[in-house]
Design an enzyme around this catalytic site. Structure first.
Site: not given
Ligand code: IMP
Ligand code: MG
Length: 181
Positions: A50, A108
């Site tokens: 990402g 997120d």
């Molecule tokens: P987390 O571990 O839930 O904080 O999410 C981390 C990863 O999920 C991020 O680095 C993104 O690659 C992916 N991600 C989280 N939210 C989104 C979104 O709204 N769109 C696309 N990818 C997301």
């Molecule tokens: Mg990411």
């Protein structure tokens, strides 16, 4: 010029943050980080996939010597964070005593970063900071340090500028938000 709307798979998305807004903010962030790190020769650690586009712009907005080390992780399936973190490429050695700047596209739930910070601290870096282009403050479940944040955004799915929806939308130069209407 950006399109106002895009369709990816079964979903509609509307323009949310334009390339010009991203560019202006990334440059501000670069100068802010430069103030602190200009004599520290830090190691940038972008978390792939990402963050590849943000990282490429961000490191050019930082004006100091640095190294780069990439790591790759996947914790997302479709539109929800699985909480199940799969490291597809480990980081190895050479960060003991170094100043680490983790570069993320979006925070997120915070699951990915919480897990990664624990891993990287075992390598005994001098310090660890986090730079993320986006943060969803209402989604975060962990208390993690957030040193440099580009935009605080509502809890809706976004694509573009490196962020994907099931592998599509990553190459869009602007950021789009899920359009539920
Ligand atoms: P987390 O571990 O839930 O904080 O999410 C981390 C990863 O999920 C991020 O680095 C993104 O690659 C992916 N991600 C989280 N939210 C989104 C979104 O709204 N769109 C696309 N990818 C997301
Ligand atoms: Mg990411």
């Amino acid at each position: 010029m950006e399109n106002d709307k895009v369709r990816i798979h079964d979903k509609n998305f509307k323009i949310f943050i334009t390339r010009d807004e991203i560019k202006a903010r990334v440059n501000e962030m670069g100068w802010e980080v430069t103030k602190k790190y200009k004599d520290l020769k830090p190691v940038f650690v972008p978390i792939l996939n990402g963050s590849f586009m943000f990282a490429a712009d961000f490191v050019r907005a930082c004006h100091f010597d640095s190294d780069m080390m990439f790591v790759k992780v996947k914790s997302y399936e479709g539109m929800s964070s699985t909480g199940n973190i799969k490291w597809e490429l480990g980081f190895s050695g050479h960060i003991k005593g170094r100043h680490i700047i983790i570069v993320e596209d979006i925070i997120d739930s915070g699951n990915t970063l919480k897990n990664f910070i624990e891993e990287i601290k075992e390598e005994e870096p001098a310090s660890v900071a986090i730079v993320s282009l986006l943060l969803k403050p209402d989604a975060i479940k962990h208390d993690i340090p957030m040193d440099y944040i580009g935009f605080r955004i509502p809890n809706a799915f976004v694509v573009g500028y490196g962020l994907d929806y099931d592998d599509f939308g990553r190459t869009l130069p602007d950021i789009y938000q899920l359009d539920e209407d």
